[in-house]
Motif scaffolding. Structure first.
Motif, PDB file in Angstrom:
ATOM      1  N   ASN A 196       0.804  -1.226   0.000  1.00 17.10           N
ATOM      2  CA  ASN A 196       0.000   0.000   0.000  1.00 17.10           C
ATOM      3  C   ASN A 196       0.836   1.274   0.000  1.00 17.10           C
ATOM      4  N   GLU A 197       2.163   1.121  -0.096  1.00 16.37           N
ATOM      5  CA  GLU A 197       3.050   2.285  -0.133  1.00 16.37           C
ATOM      6  C   GLU A 197       3.505   2.578  -1.568  1.00 16.37           C
ATOM      7  N   SER A 198       3.935   3.824  -1.795  1.00 20.04           N
ATOM      8  CA  SER A 198       4.469   4.197  -3.101  1.00 20.04           C
ATOM      9  C   SER A 198       5.679   3.333  -3.439  1.00 20.04           C
ATOM     10  N   ILE A 199       5.841   2.987  -4.699  1.00 21.87           N
ATOM     11  CA  ILE A 199       6.987   2.190  -5.126  1.00 21.87           C
ATOM     12  C   ILE A 199       8.293   2.939  -4.882  1.00 21.87           C
ATOM     13  N   ASN A 200       8.227   4.268  -4.785  1.00 18.28           N
ATOM     14  CA  ASN A 200       9.409   5.080  -4.532  1.00 18.28           C
ATOM     15  C   ASN A 200       9.576   5.460  -3.061  1.00 18.28           C
TER      16      ASN A 200
END
Length: 259
Positions: A196-200
């Motif tokens: 659920n977190e940004s890939i970056n």
């Protein structure tokens, strides 16, 4: 990453015949592969002039048919790209490539005599995988033409042995998006990025904050290699990122036989 200075006159051209004999049953071309080594001082008198340091160990397809010629052209085109040389000429030999890289160095040296920065290039080609319809060639390059550091890159040249044409990632994959989704899950697991977190969120810099496959996909006898070169998704200091997938787990994603 290779980064080896060439020795001077001690080096000679060597031909190492790789006894693999690429062939197929449907009257396709039969050919073999040799390995050739070229250095600057084999082609240019470097005793009387300051030369760029160049060593190229390439694969050469032995055969008179159109497929062998096409594969050799694709290998040379890849080397030209790595050295920043115009690859539009269809008659450019490996000796021409070495000469052009050295000439570029000489021109810069003559134009800026007070900033004489030696140029260096080392390129090594290896046959990583072969099947009846596919070969995968690993090309490991290091090029320095000035600046804080040289540029080291790894690429895979994947070629259809039936027609000799270079295969793009789109050619290799049945469904690009499906494979990308599969790889993203593995990438997140390996680099501890929550779903659920940004890939970056952990410091990568994928464009538009969206996961993407690397430009370089290659094959070994047992694995599919996904290789992100430096600068592709992170800083130079962080180095390249490599994912290795078991062929048995991912063979169904590919249009070519990889097992």
């Amino acid at each position: 990453m290779i980064n080896t200075k060439t020795n001077s006159k001690s080096r000679i051209i060597f031909l190492l015949i790789i006894s693999i004999g690429l062939y197929a049953c449907n009257n396709r071309e039969s050919f073999s592969i040799e390995k050739q080594s070229f250095t600057t001082d084999m082609i240019i008198d470097c005793e009387s002039v300051d030369c760029a340091s160049i060593e190229i160990n390439l694969l050469n397809i032995i055969g008179d048919g159109p497929v062998a010629k096409m594969i050799n052209k694709e290998i040379q085109n890849t080397i030209c790209i790595g050295l920043g040389i115009d690859k539009t000429s269809t008659t450019l030999s490996i000796k021409d490539i070495v000469s052009q890289f050295n000439t570029s160095y000489q021109n810069i040296r003559n134009e800026f005599p007070d900033d004489n920065i030696p140029h260096e290039a080392t390129i090594d080609c290896e046959l990583n995988y072969q099947s009846d319809n596919l070969i995968s060639i690993l090309i490991d390059s290091y090029v320095f033409t000035g600046g804080a550091h040289g540029n080291g890159t790894v690429s895979y040249l994947n070629v259809d042995t039936e027609n000799g044409k270079k295969l793009s990632n789109s050619d290799l994959l049945k469904d690009h998006n499906h494979f990308k989704q599969y790889v993203e899950k593995i990438f997140r697991e390996q680099h501890k990025i929550p779903e659920n977190e940004s890939i970056n969120s952990t410091g990568f810099f994928f464009e538009d904050d969206t996961f993407s496959l690397p430009e370089t996909i290659g094959f070994t006898s047992n694995e599919v290699v996904l290789y992100y070169n430096q600068y592709e998704i992170n800083s130079y200091a962080e180095g390249p990122i490599e994912l290795r997938l078991d062929k048995k787990d991912v063979s169904s994603f590919f249009t070519y036989t990889i097992l």
